[in-house]
Each structure stands twice: as C-alpha cells, then as structure tokens.
Design a protein around this motif. Structure first.
Motif, short mmCIF file in Angstrom:
data_model
loop_
_atom_site.label_atom_id
_atom_site.label_comp_id
_atom_site.label_asym_id
_atom_site.label_seq_id
_atom_site.Cartn_x
_atom_site.Cartn_y
_atom_site.Cartn_z
N GLN A 80 0.83 -1.21 0.00
CA GLN A 80 0.00 0.00 0.00
C GLN A 80 0.86 1.25 0.00
OE1 GLN A 80 -2.35 -0.62 3.47
NE2 GLN A 80 -3.39 -2.41 2.64
N ASP A 122 -6.11 -1.56 4.15
CA ASP A 122 -6.13 -0.29 4.88
C ASP A 122 -7.11 0.65 4.18
OD1 ASP A 122 -5.69 1.94 6.35
OD2 ASP A 122 -3.54 2.05 5.99
N THR A 123 -8.16 1.03 4.88
CA THR A 123 -9.19 1.89 4.29
C THR A 123 -9.32 3.20 5.05
OG1 THR A 123 -10.87 0.72 5.60
CG2 THR A 123 -10.51 -0.04 3.35
N ARG A 124 -8.23 3.65 5.65
CA ARG A 124 -8.27 4.89 6.39
C ARG A 124 -8.25 6.07 5.43
NH1 ARG A 124 -3.26 3.78 10.24
NH2 ARG A 124 -2.56 2.93 8.24
N HIS A 128 -12.41 8.11 2.27
CA HIS A 128 -13.11 6.87 2.59
C HIS A 128 -14.18 7.12 3.65
CE1 HIS A 128 -13.61 2.99 4.76
NE2 HIS A 128 -13.58 2.50 3.55
N HIS A 132 -18.37 6.61 2.95
CA HIS A 132 -19.24 5.69 3.68
C HIS A 132 -20.23 6.44 4.57
CE1 HIS A 132 -17.71 1.72 2.57
NE2 HIS A 132 -16.55 2.32 2.41
N ALA A 215 -14.99 -4.01 3.53
CA ALA A 215 -14.08 -2.86 3.55
C ALA A 215 -14.84 -1.58 3.86
CB ALA A 215 -13.32 -2.73 2.23
N TYR A 217 -16.83 1.11 6.79
CA TYR A 217 -16.31 2.06 7.76
C TYR A 217 -16.60 1.55 9.16
CZ TYR A 217 -15.34 6.46 10.13
OH TYR A 217 -14.82 7.42 10.95
#
Length: 238
Positions: A80, A122-124, A128, A132, A215, A217
C-alpha cells in the motif's frame, strides 16, 4: 492519548515531567531537556491504539517518527505504501533476535496457530470516511457484545450507545451483518466502534438487516473519531 480518551502525558494543558509512563500495554519513555527537542519511545507491542497529538505554539522544527509492524502485517502495508509513492526507511522486516534459552531449561518449539483470516486492506482516510458516511443509512457508536459466524456471513450483536445519523429508529440492541466468513473490517467483541452501515431489505420483505459492507467504515471509537464523525456530518446532512 490512549484509545480510552485519557491522556498518557502532556494533556489538558499540563506539561508532564520526563520519565516512563505505562500506556496501552507498553512503557512510553518521555525525554525533554533545555533544547526544543522532545522524544517518545515505546518498545511495544501496544495492546490498543495510541493517538499522538502535537500542539504548536511556535514554528514547527519538524517531526520524525518510525514504527515496527508484525511480520504478517508488513507485506500488505509495504504494498500500500508503494502504491501511494511513499518511501520506507525500513527496506524489509527485520528478524527479532531472541536470547538463547537457559541450559537448565529444555528448549521447546512453539507452533503458532495460523491466523484463519488474512489482514484487511487499509481503508483509512478522509475520502473513505466521507464516502461511507454519506452513503450509509446509519452511523452510530456501538459496543460489540458477540460475534457469530454463520455460513458465508458474520453476525454481530451490538449495543447502540450514540447515534450520529439514522434514517429510521434504532433499538438499544441490534444485529449487524457482514458478508463473508472473514469480513473486513473484523470487529472484536467487547470493544467499541464507530460504524457506518446500510439497511438491506429483501425483495419479499422477509429480511430487514443492518449491513456492514466489505471494507466498510468501522473504527475503534475515540474522542478523535467522534470529532471526525461530526465533521463528516456537516458535509453529509441527513
């Protein structure tokens, strides 16, 4: 600041003395002298999140930090980072050097059970979070009471504690469903999260569920996460 919202040191406008502080399962060594430089060192591992806050009252001389990840988390993190074009000072994970076992104690080989679920992506990030928050029917703080894996779904029993956004009433206790035997994000029982979920009603009306998308929040709740949710609410009104 720990994940429970309490300051470990230098909080509430009170400057702490240099020394060693217990926090999140590790010891944080804080040093400060006559120079403008301050250092924080924690050997780890940490049992919960630590939030580092910087209060600037004069020009910022610079901030430098480094951290170490468990081997099983390093390769996904490295991929990533490379995709984002960042540089890493640590080219590869380093093996931990362990002292030899005392001769009086026979050496034993420990076999660790493999993690049945791979690390989640990693969806920070602000984009993002807004995506959501705006696309969800419900955003709320909840404590996970239990987790049950059923076929290709995971069902969480949660206690709703604080509601930021809801398009219909929520009960004090709800079930939140996540797709997959290994959903991402994976919620841990007995911990509090800030969740953004959707309402899913089957065409025949027999099923009415709260769905946590893959994936989606889900963040451990903290005062900082509370502030982020309230800022997102200004961009995405009901």
């Amino acid at each position: 600041m720990g994940s429970d919202g309490r300051y470990v040191l230098n909080g509430d406008w009170v400057v702490s003395r240099p020394g060693t502080y217990e926090a999140m399962g590790t010891r944080v060594v804080y040093t400060r002298d006559a120079s403008p430089e301050e250092t924080l060192r924690a050997a780890g591992p940490t049992s919960h999140d630590l939030l580092l806050q910087v209060l600037l009252q004069e020009p910022n001389p610079g901030i430098e930090f480094e951290f170490w990840l468990p081997r099983e988390h390093y390769i996904p993190f490295q991929a990533q980072v490379q995709a984002l074009g960042w540089s890493l000072r640590q080219p590869q994970p380093l093996d931990m050097v362990r002292p030899p076992a005392p001769s009086a104690i026979p050496a034993r080989t420990l076999t660790l059970a493999p993690d049945p679920c791979p690390p989640c992506p990693d969806t920070r990030g602000r984009a993002h979070r807004l995506l959501h928050y705006c696309g969800s029917d419900f955003v709320f703080q909840a404590r996970v009471l239990g987790r049950h894996r059923q076929d290709q779904e995971t069902r969480y029993e949660v206690r709703v504690q604080l509601v930021y956004k809801n398009r219909s009433p929520l009960r004090a206790r709800e079930y939140v469903w996540a797709p997959g035997h290994c959903p991402c994000p994976l919620l841990s029982p007995h911990r509090e999260y800030l969740l953004a979920v959707r309402r899913l009603v089957s065409p025949d009306g027999t099923q009415d569920r709260l769905l946590l998308p893959h994936a989606g929040y889900a963040r451990l709740w903290s005062p900082a996460e509370d502030s982020r949710a309230r800022l997102a609410a200004r961009r995405c009104p009901l």
